[in-house]
Design a protein around this motif. Structure first.
Motif, mmCIF file in Angstrom:
data_model
loop_
_atom_site.group_PDB
_atom_site.id
_atom_site.type_symbol
_atom_site.label_atom_id
_atom_site.label_comp_id
_atom_site.label_asym_id
_atom_site.label_seq_id
_atom_site.Cartn_x
_atom_site.Cartn_y
_atom_site.Cartn_z
ATOM 1 N N LEU A 178 -91.019 -5.775 24.582
ATOM 2 C CA LEU A 178 -91.262 -6.789 23.560
ATOM 3 C C LEU A 178 -89.949 -7.447 23.160
ATOM 4 N N LEU A 179 -89.910 -8.785 23.239
ATOM 5 C CA LEU A 179 -88.726 -9.561 22.886
ATOM 6 C C LEU A 179 -88.949 -10.344 21.594
ATOM 7 N N ASP A 180 -87.845 -10.564 20.862
ATOM 8 C CA ASP A 180 -87.895 -11.486 19.736
ATOM 9 C C ASP A 180 -87.618 -12.908 20.231
ATOM 10 N N THR A 181 -87.499 -13.847 19.305
ATOM 11 C CA THR A 181 -87.228 -15.241 19.651
ATOM 12 C C THR A 181 -86.181 -15.800 18.686
ATOM 13 N N ARG A 182 -85.982 -17.119 18.729
ATOM 14 C CA ARG A 182 -85.099 -17.789 17.772
ATOM 15 C C ARG A 182 -85.850 -18.210 16.517
ATOM 16 N N LYS A 183 -87.099 -17.820 16.392
ATOM 17 C CA LYS A 183 -87.901 -18.157 15.208
ATOM 18 C C LYS A 183 -87.613 -17.151 14.098
ATOM 19 N N THR A 184 -86.425 -17.290 13.535
ATOM 20 C CA THR A 184 -85.953 -16.371 12.504
ATOM 21 C C THR A 184 -85.718 -17.122 11.198
ATOM 22 N N LEU A 185 -85.561 -16.375 10.105
ATOM 23 C CA LEU A 185 -85.250 -16.985 8.820
ATOM 24 C C LEU A 185 -83.830 -17.543 8.867
ATOM 25 N N PRO A 186 -83.619 -18.782 8.466
ATOM 26 C CA PRO A 186 -82.285 -19.380 8.533
ATOM 27 C C PRO A 186 -81.230 -18.511 7.851
ATOM 28 N N GLY A 187 -80.143 -18.272 8.582
ATOM 29 C CA GLY A 187 -79.050 -17.478 8.044
ATOM 30 C C GLY A 187 -79.192 -15.983 8.231
ATOM 31 N N LEU A 188 -80.355 -15.532 8.689
ATOM 32 C CA LEU A 188 -80.599 -14.091 8.818
ATOM 33 C C LEU A 188 -80.861 -13.663 10.267
ATOM 34 N N ASN A 221 -83.783 -7.634 22.090
ATOM 35 C CA ASN A 221 -83.326 -8.964 21.690
ATOM 36 C C ASN A 221 -83.335 -9.951 22.842
ATOM 37 N N HIS A 222 -83.874 -11.133 22.577
ATOM 38 C CA HIS A 222 -83.780 -12.281 23.463
ATOM 39 C C HIS A 222 -82.402 -12.894 23.224
ATOM 40 N N ARG A 223 -82.164 -14.110 23.670
ATOM 41 C CA ARG A 223 -80.870 -14.758 23.421
ATOM 42 C C ARG A 223 -80.637 -14.886 21.911
ATOM 43 N N MET A 224 -79.368 -14.836 21.522
ATOM 44 C CA MET A 224 -79.034 -14.967 20.115
ATOM 45 C C MET A 224 -79.193 -16.412 19.642
ATOM 46 N N GLY A 225 -78.793 -17.354 20.489
ATOM 47 C CA GLY A 225 -78.888 -18.759 20.092
ATOM 48 C C GLY A 225 -78.825 -19.667 21.301
ATOM 49 N N LEU A 226 -78.436 -20.882 21.083
ATOM 50 C CA LEU A 226 -78.379 -21.885 22.141
ATOM 51 C C LEU A 226 -77.121 -21.782 22.987
ATOM 52 N N PHE A 227 -76.252 -20.842 22.670
ATOM 53 C CA PHE A 227 -74.928 -20.767 23.282
ATOM 54 C C PHE A 227 -74.765 -19.656 24.312
ATOM 55 N N ILE A 279 -92.874 -11.419 14.977
ATOM 56 C CA ILE A 279 -92.194 -10.240 14.434
ATOM 57 C C ILE A 279 -91.031 -10.594 13.517
ATOM 58 N N THR A 280 -90.621 -11.869 13.512
ATOM 59 C CA THR A 280 -89.533 -12.276 12.625
ATOM 60 C C THR A 280 -89.946 -13.337 11.609
ATOM 61 N N LYS A 281 -91.075 -13.999 11.829
ATOM 62 C CA LYS A 281 -91.464 -15.045 10.870
ATOM 63 C C LYS A 281 -92.814 -14.797 10.206
ATOM 64 N N ASN A 282 -93.735 -14.130 10.876
ATOM 65 C CA ASN A 282 -95.045 -13.846 10.273
ATOM 66 C C ASN A 282 -95.045 -12.434 9.706
ATOM 67 N N ILE A 283 -94.189 -12.218 8.715
ATOM 68 C CA ILE A 283 -94.017 -10.868 8.174
ATOM 69 C C ILE A 283 -94.334 -10.851 6.690
ATOM 70 N N GLN A 284 -94.685 -9.671 6.199
ATOM 71 C CA GLN A 284 -94.944 -9.478 4.776
ATOM 72 C C GLN A 284 -94.003 -8.399 4.277
ATOM 73 N N ALA A 285 -93.236 -8.721 3.249
ATOM 74 C CA ALA A 285 -92.218 -7.801 2.743
ATOM 75 C C ALA A 285 -92.812 -6.432 2.425
ATOM 76 N N ILE A 286 -92.088 -5.391 2.786
ATOM 77 C CA ILE A 286 -92.503 -4.025 2.476
ATOM 78 C C ILE A 286 -92.350 -3.794 0.974
ATOM 79 N N ASP A 287 -93.307 -3.101 0.387
ATOM 80 C CA ASP A 287 -93.336 -2.869 -1.060
ATOM 81 C C ASP A 287 -92.366 -1.740 -1.441
ATOM 82 N N LEU A 288 -91.267 -2.124 -2.056
ATOM 83 C CA LEU A 288 -90.264 -1.168 -2.516
ATOM 84 C C LEU A 288 -90.045 -1.349 -4.010
ATOM 85 N N SER A 289 -89.555 -0.305 -4.660
ATOM 86 C CA SER A 289 -89.197 -0.436 -6.075
ATOM 87 C C SER A 289 -88.004 0.462 -6.394
ATOM 88 N N LEU A 290 -87.195 0.004 -7.335
ATOM 89 C CA LEU A 290 -86.077 0.796 -7.847
ATOM 90 C C LEU A 290 -86.392 1.146 -9.288
#
Length: 273
Positions: A124-134, A149-155, A259-270
Motif C-alpha cells: 500500500l502506497l500513499d500519494t501527494r494528497k496530503t494536508l498542506p505543510g504536513l 511511501n510514494h514519491r515525496m514531491g515533484l522533485f 489514508i492521508t486526506k479522508n481521515i477522522q481525528a482519533i479521539d484523545l484527551s488530556l
C-alpha cells in the motif's frame, strides 16, 4: 528531531499562541500532573511532535510515554503521564493533541487497509494528497501504519500523467525526454487503457507503470500482459470495499489518497489528575 518536524511544531505553536495565551495567564502557575488518554482503538503516531510541543514551552515538563509510535492501543488506554508547570502544559495541549490525533488517524487508516491485503504481495502506497505543510509528517505516519511511501514531491521522481503525455506528443516521446533530462530518477508512467500499457511495456527506462482507474478485470489482464516485466501500480477510487479485489489481481502496488486526506481525528484527551 527531523528539521521538517521541528519546523511544523514551531509553526503550530506560533499559530496557536501568537502573542501569548491569555487564558493560561489567568492561572496560578503551579506544578500539576496530567495524562493523555486515547478514547478509541488506534495506531498511535506523533509522539515526537507532542513531546516537542510541551518541551518547547517549558523544558522542565516531564513526560513518561507508555506507548511508542506504531503501537496499537485499546479504548481508554493511557498514552503518557505528564508533570510540570500548569501554564505550559495547558498552552501546549492543543498543538500536542492535534499532531497526535491527526497522525494517529493516518496510521490507523493505513493499518486498517494494510491488514485487509496482508494475504497478498501487494504493498500500500500513499500519494501527494496530503494536508498542506504536513506531508513529511503524514508520510511518516503511513510508515507507522505499515504502508510504503510514494514519491515525496515533484522533485524526487518523474511521474508522467495524461497531461504530460499529451503535451509531449505521446508516451514514447515523453519517456525519451524524461530519461534524457533526468537519467538517475525513477520514472513512473500512468496509463489509462490496456493499449497504452502495451505501448509502455515496449519502452526502456520505465521504473513502474501506474494503471489509473482500471477495472479489476482489466487489472487482471494488465498483470498478465506485464508478466513481471514492470511493476504495476493500481490507483483511482480504491477504498476499503474494493481494495481486496484489486490486490488479488496481482498488482505490485496500490496507491490511495484516502489514508492521508479522508481521515477522522482519533479521539484523545488530556486531563489533570
Amino acid at each position: 528531531m527531523n528539521k521538517d518536524f521541528k519546523k511544523m511544531v514551531e509553526l503550530a505553536l506560533d499559530e496557536d499562541i501568537g502573542t501569548g495565551d491569555v487564558s493560561a495567564d489567568l492561572l496560578i502557575d503551579k506544578q500539576i500532573q496530567a495524562t493523555i488518554i486515547c478514547r478509541e482503538a488506534a495506531v498511535i503516531c506523533g509522539i515526537e511532535f507532542a513531546q516537542m510541543a510541551f518541551l518547547s514551552l517549558n523544558k522542565d515538563i516531564k513526560i513518561k510515554w507508555l506507548v511508542k509510535d506504531a503501537d496499537q492501543v485499546k479504548p481508554c488506554e493511557q498514552l503518557c503521564r505528564l508533570s510540570g508547570p500548569s501554564k505550559a502544559i495547558i498552552s501546549a495541549e492543543r498543538v500536542a493533541l492535534n499532531f497526535l490525533q491527526t497522525l494517529s488517524a493516518v496510521a490507523t487508516q493505513t493499518r486498517f487497509l494494510v491488514d485487509k491485503i496482508k494475504h497478498t504481495n501487494t504493498q500500500l502506497l500513499d500519494t501527494r494528497k496530503t494536508l498542506p505543510g504536513l506531508r513529511s509528517a503524514q508520510k511518516y505516519a503511513v510508515k507507522c501504519g505499515g504502508g510504503v511511501n510514494h514519491r515525496m514531491g515533484l522533485f524526487d521522481c518523474i511521474m508522467l500523467k495524461e497531461n504530460h503525455i499529451i503535451a509531449a506528443g505521446g508516451i514514447a516521446k515523453a519517456v525519451e525526454k524524461a530519461k534524457k533530462q533526468n537519467p538517475d530518477l525513477d520514472l513512473i508512467v500512468e496509463v489509462e487503457t490496456l493499449d497504452q500499457l502495451s505501448k509502455a511495456l515496449t519502452l526502456s527506462g520505465i521504473t513502474r507503470v501506474l494503471c489509473d482507474n482500471f477495472s479489476q478485470q482489466d487489472l487482471l489482464k494488465a498483470v498478465s500482459m506485464s508478466a513481471g516485466k514492470l511493476p504495476l501500480e493500481a490507483s483511482g477510487n480504491i477504498d476499503a470495499s474494493s481494495i481486496v479485489g484489486v490486490a488479488e489481481t496481482g498488482v505490485n502496488f496500490i496507491s490511495t489518497g484516502s489514508i492521508t486526506k479522508n481521515i477522522q481525528a482519533i479521539d484523545l484527551s488530556l486531563r489533570f489528575t
